[in-house]
Scaffold this motif. Structure first.
Motif, PDB file in Angstrom:
ATOM      1  N   THR A  21      89.197  29.320 -16.851  1.00  0.00           N
ATOM      2  CA  THR A  21      89.452  30.740 -17.121  1.00  0.00           C
ATOM      3  C   THR A  21      89.815  31.007 -18.573  1.00  0.00           C
ATOM      4  OG1 THR A  21      91.776  30.509 -16.478  1.00  0.00           O
ATOM      5  CG2 THR A  21      90.215  31.157 -14.763  1.00  0.00           C
ATOM      6  N   GLU A  22      90.134  29.959 -19.328  1.00  0.00           N
ATOM      7  CA  GLU A  22      90.505  30.152 -20.727  1.00  0.00           C
ATOM      8  C   GLU A  22      89.294  30.077 -21.648  1.00  0.00           C
ATOM      9  OE1 GLU A  22      93.759  27.535 -21.749  1.00  0.00           O
ATOM     10  OE2 GLU A  22      94.612  27.731 -19.736  1.00  0.00           O
ATOM     11  N   THR A  23      88.316  29.230 -21.284  1.00  0.00           N
ATOM     12  CA  THR A  23      87.139  29.057 -22.146  1.00  0.00           C
ATOM     13  C   THR A  23      85.885  29.720 -21.570  1.00  0.00           C
ATOM     14  OG1 THR A  23      86.481  26.987 -21.057  1.00  0.00           O
ATOM     15  CG2 THR A  23      88.033  26.835 -22.902  1.00  0.00           C
ATOM     16  N   GLY A  24      85.897  30.027 -20.261  1.00  0.00           N
ATOM     17  CA  GLY A  24      84.714  30.587 -19.613  1.00  0.00           C
ATOM     18  C   GLY A  24      83.641  29.551 -19.318  1.00  0.00           C
ATOM     19  N   ILE A  25      83.952  28.279 -19.497  1.00  0.00           N
ATOM     20  CA  ILE A  25      82.982  27.203 -19.297  1.00  0.00           C
ATOM     21  C   ILE A  25      82.951  26.782 -17.826  1.00  0.00           C
ATOM     22  CG2 ILE A  25      82.444  24.788 -19.832  1.00  0.00           C
ATOM     23  CD1 ILE A  25      83.598  25.267 -22.614  1.00  0.00           C
ATOM     24  N   CYS A  26      81.746  26.596 -17.303  1.00  0.00           N
ATOM     25  CA  CYS A  26      81.584  26.040 -15.961  1.00  0.00           C
ATOM     26  C   CYS A  26      81.552  24.522 -16.100  1.00  0.00           C
ATOM     27  CB  CYS A  26      80.285  26.540 -15.321  1.00  0.00           C
ATOM     28  SG  CYS A  26      79.967  25.840 -13.695  1.00  0.00           S
ATOM     29  N   HIS A  27      82.545  23.839 -15.520  1.00  0.00           N
ATOM     30  CA  HIS A  27      82.681  22.398 -15.696  1.00  0.00           C
ATOM     31  C   HIS A  27      81.890  21.594 -14.675  1.00  0.00           C
ATOM     32  CE1 HIS A  27      85.887  22.014 -18.825  1.00  0.00           C
ATOM     33  NE2 HIS A  27      86.034  23.292 -18.501  1.00  0.00           N
ATOM     34  N   LYS A  28      81.646  22.185 -13.506  1.00  0.00           N
ATOM     35  CA  LYS A  28      80.952  21.412 -12.479  1.00  0.00           C
ATOM     36  C   LYS A  28      80.330  22.367 -11.466  1.00  0.00           C
ATOM     37  CE  LYS A  28      81.518  17.225  -9.684  1.00  0.00           C
ATOM     38  NZ  LYS A  28      82.461  16.143  -9.290  1.00  0.00           N
ATOM     39  N   SER A  29      79.173  21.964 -10.944  1.00  0.00           N
ATOM     40  CA  SER A  29      78.487  22.733  -9.907  1.00  0.00           C
ATOM     41  C   SER A  29      78.010  21.772  -8.826  1.00  0.00           C
ATOM     42  CB  SER A  29      77.290  23.483 -10.503  1.00  0.00           C
ATOM     43  OG  SER A  29      76.522  24.098  -9.496  1.00  0.00           O
ATOM     44  N   VAL A  30      78.278  22.107  -7.563  1.00  0.00           N
ATOM     45  CA  VAL A  30      77.878  21.242  -6.446  1.00  0.00           C
ATOM     46  C   VAL A  30      77.286  22.110  -5.339  1.00  0.00           C
ATOM     47  CG1 VAL A  30      79.539  19.411  -6.922  1.00  0.00           C
ATOM     48  CG2 VAL A  30      80.216  21.353  -5.488  1.00  0.00           C
ATOM     49  N   SER A  31      76.523  21.497  -4.433  1.00  0.00           N
ATOM     50  CA  SER A  31      75.921  22.236  -3.329  1.00  0.00           C
ATOM     51  C   SER A  31      75.853  21.358  -2.086  1.00  0.00           C
ATOM     52  CB  SER A  31      74.525  22.738  -3.698  1.00  0.00           C
ATOM     53  OG  SER A  31      73.649  21.649  -3.928  1.00  0.00           O
ATOM     54  N   GLN A  32      75.719  21.993  -0.940  1.00  0.00           N
ATOM     55  CA  GLN A  32      75.676  21.277   0.329  1.00  0.00           C
ATOM     56  C   GLN A  32      74.958  22.139   1.363  1.00  0.00           C
ATOM     57  OE1 GLN A  32      77.207  18.178   0.965  1.00  0.00           O
ATOM     58  NE2 GLN A  32      76.388  18.159   3.045  1.00  0.00           N
ATOM     59  N   THR A  33      74.027  21.554   2.120  1.00  0.00           N
ATOM     60  CA  THR A  33      73.345  22.275   3.187  1.00  0.00           C
ATOM     61  C   THR A  33      74.203  22.277   4.452  1.00  0.00           C
ATOM     62  OG1 THR A  33      72.173  20.266   3.858  1.00  0.00           O
ATOM     63  CG2 THR A  33      71.047  21.733   2.312  1.00  0.00           C
ATOM     64  N   TYR A  34      73.941  23.232   5.332  1.00  0.00           N
ATOM     65  CA  TYR A  34      74.677  23.335   6.588  1.00  0.00           C
ATOM     66  C   TYR A  34      74.133  22.312   7.591  1.00  0.00           C
ATOM     67  CZ  TYR A  34      75.783  27.907   4.546  1.00  0.00           C
ATOM     68  OH  TYR A  34      76.176  28.914   3.710  1.00  0.00           O
ATOM     69  N   GLU A  35      75.026  21.627   8.263  1.00  0.00           N
ATOM     70  CA  GLU A  35      74.630  20.564   9.191  1.00  0.00           C
ATOM     71  C   GLU A  35      73.682  21.066  10.274  1.00  0.00           C
ATOM     72  OE1 GLU A  35      76.628  17.589  12.563  1.00  0.00           O
ATOM     73  OE2 GLU A  35      77.911  18.687  11.161  1.00  0.00           O
ATOM     74  N   HIS A  36      73.983  22.222  10.850  1.00  0.00           N
ATOM     75  CA  HIS A  36      73.184  22.722  11.970  1.00  0.00           C
ATOM     76  C   HIS A  36      72.051  23.634  11.519  1.00  0.00           C
ATOM     77  CE1 HIS A  36      77.079  21.629  13.833  1.00  0.00           C
ATOM     78  NE2 HIS A  36      76.330  21.256  14.848  1.00  0.00           N
ATOM     79  N   GLY A  37      72.009  23.960  10.243  1.00  0.00           N
ATOM     80  CA  GLY A  37      70.918  24.777   9.703  1.00  0.00           C
ATOM     81  C   GLY A  37      70.845  26.150  10.339  1.00  0.00           C
ATOM     82  N   ILE A  38      69.619  26.662  10.466  1.00  0.00           N
ATOM     83  CA  ILE A  38      69.363  27.957  11.099  1.00  0.00           C
ATOM     84  C   ILE A  38      68.781  27.696  12.479  1.00  0.00           C
ATOM     85  CG2 ILE A  38      67.979  30.068  10.984  1.00  0.00           C
ATOM     86  CD1 ILE A  38      68.152  29.907   7.946  1.00  0.00           C
ATOM     87  N   ILE A  39      69.337  28.358  13.486  1.00  0.00           N
ATOM     88  CA  ILE A  39      68.945  28.132  14.879  1.00  0.00           C
ATOM     89  C   ILE A  39      68.059  29.274  15.353  1.00  0.00           C
ATOM     90  CG2 ILE A  39      69.789  27.779  17.234  1.00  0.00           C
ATOM     91  CD1 ILE A  39      72.498  26.911  15.909  1.00  0.00           C
ATOM     92  N   THR A  40      66.827  28.973  15.688  1.00  0.00           N
ATOM     93  CA  THR A  40      65.891  29.967  16.212  1.00  0.00           C
ATOM     94  C   THR A  40      65.076  29.332  17.335  1.00  0.00           C
ATOM     95  OG1 THR A  40      64.166  29.345  14.619  1.00  0.00           O
ATOM     96  CG2 THR A  40      65.651  31.127  13.973  1.00  0.00           C
ATOM     97  N   GLY A  41      64.402  30.161  18.099  1.00  0.00           N
ATOM     98  CA  GLY A  41      63.479  29.655  19.120  1.00  0.00           C
ATOM     99  C   GLY A  41      64.153  29.234  20.397  1.00  0.00           C
ATOM    100  N   LYS A  42      64.947  28.151  20.332  1.00  0.00           N
ATOM    101  CA  LYS A  42      65.606  27.623  21.522  1.00  0.00           C
ATOM    102  C   LYS A  42      67.030  27.192  21.195  1.00  0.00           C
ATOM    103  CE  LYS A  42      61.489  25.946  23.970  1.00  0.00           C
ATOM    104  NZ  LYS A  42      60.837  24.777  24.634  1.00  0.00           N
ATOM    105  N   LEU A  43      67.877  27.231  22.231  1.00  0.00           N
ATOM    106  CA  LEU A  43      69.248  26.746  22.143  1.00  0.00           C
ATOM    107  C   LEU A  43      69.503  25.899  23.378  1.00  0.00           C
ATOM    108  CD1 LEU A  43      71.974  26.911  20.585  1.00  0.00           C
ATOM    109  CD2 LEU A  43      72.577  28.828  22.083  1.00  0.00           C
ATOM    110  N   PHE A  44      69.805  24.620  23.173  1.00  0.00           N
ATOM    111  CA  PHE A  44      69.969  23.673  24.279  1.00  0.00           C
ATOM    112  C   PHE A  44      68.757  23.710  25.219  1.00  0.00           C
ATOM    113  CE2 PHE A  44      74.405  24.354  22.999  1.00  0.00           C
ATOM    114  CZ  PHE A  44      74.830  23.029  22.870  1.00  0.00           C
ATOM    115  N   GLY A  45      67.569  23.820  24.626  1.00  0.00           N
ATOM    116  CA  GLY A  45      66.338  23.791  25.392  1.00  0.00           C
ATOM    117  C   GLY A  45      65.966  25.100  26.057  1.00  0.00           C
ATOM    118  N   LYS A  46      66.828  26.099  25.964  1.00  0.00           N
ATOM    119  CA  LYS A  46      66.547  27.393  26.590  1.00  0.00           C
ATOM    120  C   LYS A  46      66.023  28.377  25.540  1.00  0.00           C
ATOM    121  CE  LYS A  46      70.286  26.723  29.959  1.00  0.00           C
ATOM    122  NZ  LYS A  46      71.579  27.256  30.456  1.00  0.00           N
TER     123      LYS A  46
END
Length: 555
Positions: A21-46
């Protein structure tokens, strides 16, 4: 040194940054996908209902924990130096929870109930509920603020869907919460409702509050008193502090209870802050899976077909306008999956370049109008100006000589034509667009697309060089949550000035292309108006069900 964390929760993954916050510099950037992702079509086979799009609520806190731990691995940074956290989130993404903000999905009896899952923003299964709401409220004053149309993506239609499909589950819900509000409430242990989520997706205005119970009663029998019960909570303005980390959460994240948490904001809307915009008539295009068009102004004007105008929606004290396109990045992915033949794949492999690079090279070589195509980009419906999830994509002019590159360029041109519709809509209602800023990975990677924006719109386009613009916007809100004594900011303009990068790429319009693109745009408007306003064909096609009964048991 003092630091803030900004976390950007997208449709399929989250990104987090660590900013000084003093220099305005971004020191690190990280990312992570969601384990279950996006659920469409079927849920537990239904099978799930058509247009159902779900997520698992556990993914959000799990990913946040992983990201914060990774940021704290930065040398020389300690937990005591983290003064604030800001959160942005997709919207309207709805989590049903109990009195303790625990998702009802955690109860074993609801594990296989789709309504216990998170309904992602692009869940369109509440189309019938939205249609009923719009029919009942078309003469009401409040709906003018939302362009006279409420989308099936928004909060009330999704709640109505649950009440219609599963009244017992509806009664079990203590709170329906936007995922961003839910996460902030979980972090702080106190109920938080953001003016951004409430204003754009929950039918709240600073001047009038929520929709009256009288109006709610005519919409649906389950809605009266909903804002006093399952949607209760004080609306807090963007830029305010929601609270501090609880002991449990601080321990989990390896931070301290002195870390302030900002009121959450919609992911796209955070990008306006992250792009450094704080003046009227500057339109920010946030380009990702969809594109969101955002602009602030000092006056409120009701514009038909937009997604809303909200006071304090993005900048405290300003009216913020939202409009958008439902599918952009998603449409790129669709095209690559379904419209790239083997010969194009083989050529890209022989030349050791990506398919995108090859198609951009070939499409760039085409002259304006040479592909002789008009593409209607409604493959996931339309947000502005028709707000209709039943609309679908159209390609006009395709022949036996149409190449993949021609079709690819047609899709790119459709993105820009859709934006031109939005800009002309704003300008026709007294909101001139004097500056255009594009953010996101797409404008940084696709030079042809950005030049098409400049040429078709005949406006200079600025592309933000910053890779994580929404996360910067979230970090700004984290800095606003902290006190000045701890290293935070009192005025959001000061936080924007300190934390935002100024570097941009400039695309200038080619005046020589204006005539041909004006003619093509006229064709685009004619096509869109026909299918959206004059023909019911697309809706009929979506209603077709090829069951054995309708097919007459034909073998």
């Amino acid at each position: 040194m003092k630091y803030v964390i900004g976390v950007d929760f997208g449709s399929e993954s989250a990104r987090a940054i660590l900013m000084n916050t003093e220099t305005g510099i971004c020191h690190k950037s990280v990312s992570q996908t969601y384990e279950h992702g996006i659920i469409t079509g079927k849920l537990f086979g239904k099978p799930l209902k058509h247009d159902t799009v779900l997520q698992h609520p556990n993914d959000y806190l799990s990913v946040l924990t992983t990201l914060v731990h990774q940021l704290l691995e930065e040398p020389g940074v300690s937990a005591q130096q983290i003064i604030g956290i800001g959160i942005d989130f997709t919207s309207c993404t709805v989590v049903p929870v109990d009195e303790e903000f625990t998702p009802l999905l955690h109860q074993q009896r609801f594990w296989e109930n789709p309504h216990a899952y998170v309904k992602l923003w692009k869940h369109h299964a509440a189309e019938e509920e939205a249609k009923k709401l719009n029919e009942q409220c078309r003469q009401d004053k409040w709906i003018e603020r939302y362009g006279h149309i409420v989308s099936s993506e928004w909060l009330l239609p999704k709640i109505m869907e649950i009440a219609n499909d599963d009244p017992h589950f509806f009664n079990e819900v203590a709170y329906f919460m936007e995922a961003g509000d839910w996460l902030v409430s979980t972090l702080t242990g106190t109920l938080s409702r953001s003016s951004c989520f409430a204003g754009y997706k929950g039918m709240w205005s600073k001047q009038d509050g929520f929709i009256s119970n009288e109006q709610l009663r005519k919409i649906h029998h389950a809605l009266p008193m909903i804002y006093d019960t399952k949607l209760r909570g004080t609306v807090q303005s963007i830029g305010q502090r929601a609270g501090y980390l609880t002991e449990e959460i601080a321990s989990r994240l390896r931070l301290t209870t002195k870390t302030a948490v900002g009121v959450a904001i919609i992911d796209a809307h955070a990008a306006l802050l992250g792009a450094g915009v704080s003046q009227p008539n500057e339109l920010v295009m946030v380009m990702g899976t969809s594109t969101c068009h955002l602009m602030v102004h000092d006056k409120e004007i009701f514009v038909p077909g937009i997604s809303g105008v909200v006071e304090d929606g993005i900048l405290p004290g300003a009216f913020a306008y939202e409009s958008g396109q439902v599918a952009v990045g998603d449409l790129f992915a669709y095209f690559m999956k379904n419209h790239v033949p083997s010969n194009v794949v083989e050529e890209s492999e022989e030349r050791d370049i990506s398919i995108f690079q090859l198609l951009e090279e070939q499409a760039t070589a085409l002259q304006p109008g040479e592909n002789q195509l008009i593409v209607l980009d409604y493959h996931n419906g339309n947000r502005t100006p028709y707000v209709n999830g039943q609309l679908s994509g159209v390609v006009v002019g395709e022949t036996l000589t149409t190449t993949t590159a021609m079709l690819y360029r047609g899709y790119l041109e459709s993105f820009v034509n859709a934006t031109r519709v939005i800009i002309e809509l704003y300008e026709a209602h007294g909101l001139p667009v004097q500056r255009l800023i594009a953010t996101g990975g797409i404008p940084q990677k696709n030079k042809l697309l950005m030049q098409l924006y400049a040429d078709i719109l005949q406006k200079e386009i600025e592309v933000c060089v910053e890779q994580q613009v929404p996360a910067v916007g979230a970090a700004i809100l984290g800095a606003m949550a902290a006190t000045p004594e701890d290293g935070g900011f009192t005025h959001i303009e000061d936080a924007i000035e300190k934390l935002c990068q100024k570097e941009v790429l400039i695309y200038q319009p080619n005046v020589a292309t204006k005539k041909i693109y004006d003619e093509l745009f006229s064709c685009y408007k004619e096509l869109s108006e026909y299918f959206a306003e004059k023909s019911a064909m697309m809706g009929k096609l979506k209603q077709l069900k090829y069951t054995e009964e309708k097919m007459g048991n034909v073998k």
